[in-house]
Design a protein around this motif. Structure first.
Motif, mmCIF file in Angstrom:
data_model
loop_
_atom_site.group_PDB
_atom_site.id
_atom_site.type_symbol
_atom_site.label_atom_id
_atom_site.label_comp_id
_atom_site.label_asym_id
_atom_site.label_seq_id
_atom_site.Cartn_x
_atom_site.Cartn_y
_atom_site.Cartn_z
ATOM 1 N N LEU A 49 0.727 -1.273 -0.007
ATOM 2 C CA LEU A 49 0.427 -0.308 -0.224
ATOM 3 C C LEU A 49 1.013 1.012 0.009
ATOM 4 C CD1 LEU A 49 -2.748 -1.144 2.364
ATOM 5 C CD2 LEU A 49 -2.695 -0.916 0.215
ATOM 6 N N TYR A 62 -0.055 2.834 -3.354
ATOM 7 C CA TYR A 62 -0.750 3.649 -2.671
ATOM 8 C C TYR A 62 -0.966 4.986 -1.779
ATOM 9 C CZ TYR A 62 -3.554 -0.142 -5.538
ATOM 10 O OH TYR A 62 -3.648 -1.123 -6.588
ATOM 11 N N THR A 111 -8.267 -1.239 -0.576
ATOM 12 C CA THR A 111 -7.878 0.234 -1.221
ATOM 13 C C THR A 111 -8.894 0.658 -1.251
ATOM 14 O OG1 THR A 111 -5.669 -0.407 -2.151
ATOM 15 C CG2 THR A 111 -6.487 0.801 -3.146
#
Length: 256
Positions: free
Chosen positions: A48, A52, A87
């Motif tokens: 992540l 992201y 997500t």
């Protein structure tokens, strides 16, 4: 946030088990299991952070290890699937404004009494979210406010989880339900919320004293639930009183 792990399968810490026909202590087995789980949580967190990085951090963010573990469990510890679902959930929380929903912002619609979190846990130690269907009027109430109230109540119920518990009990009080209260769009929203954003947080749903007019709506909703339809139980108010609460903890709406 510190990561809390529980022992699976209901075994005690020192229960003897066998691996490859050799007896070992459960504590050794679970120590290894915990190490593997920590590795998976770390892997999701690093993925992540790498892929992201714009996602929020902190509580319910991309570095929240308890939330990561929660989604890993839901996806049977498949890292790829957990990253994908997590997500989507974190993005939704930001776009929906979950952290901005409060008692004050929900005060007016909460006054309808259509949904509330019970003050006491049930006999299984679960927080209880109660929906009074006869007080829900989709033609009169703002659908966005309904959705915000729904999320606020879920968050409130989850905040009451005692140590060792991960799931809540949902009760739909269908006494007095009529076609004026039917709201398929809201039920679809509710299903999506629990499936995508709060997976494995709803242990059981009680449909209390469902009238005949509720059956057509249930036939439309049931296929959308898929395997989660097994969580539903149709029962009476008497069953709620006798099986889910004590005399001291039963909700006022379900007292004799």
């Amino acid at each position: 946030m510190a990561l809390r792990l529980s022992y699976p399968f209901g075994l005690s810490f020192f229960s003897p088990i066998r691996v490859h026909n050799r007896p070992i202590r459960a504590c050794t087995f679970f120590a290894r299991n915990q190490i593997e789980t920590h590795k998976l949580v770390k892997e999701v967190r690093e993925r992540l952070e790498r892929d992201y990085s714009t996602l929020p951090v902190g509580r319910n963010g991309r570095d929240d290890e308890e939330m990561i573990l929660w989604f890993l469990k839901d996806r049977k510890f498949c890292v790829e699937e957990a990253v994908s679902k997590l997500t989507k959930a974190i993005k939704w929380r930001k776009e929906f404004g979950v952290s901005d929903v409060s008692e004050e912002s929900m005060e007016e619609i909460a006054r309808t009494g259509k949904a509330y979190v019970h003050d006491f846990l049930d006999v299984e130690g679960r927080p209880v979210l109660i929906v009074v269907a006869s007080k829900h009027f989709p033609a009169k109430h703002n659908p966005v406010e309904n959705e915000k109230l729904c999320v606020f109540m879920i968050e409130k119920a989850l905040s009451k989880l005692p140590d060792g518990k991960e799931e809540i009990l949902g009760i739909f009080d269908l006494r007095g339900f009529s076609t004026d209260n039917a709201d398929l769009n809201f039920l679809k929203f509710l299903i999506d919320v629990f499936y995508y954003y709060y997976p494995k947080r709803l242990e059981q749903v009680l449909f209390v004293d469902a009238p005949f007019v509720f059956q057509p709506l249930w036939q439309l909703v049931k296929p959308l639930l898929k395997s989660y339809a097994s969580l539903a139980r149709f029962c009476s108010a008497e069953t709620v009183r006798e099986e889910y609460f004590t005399e001291a903890t039963v909700p006022a709406d379900f007292r004799d």
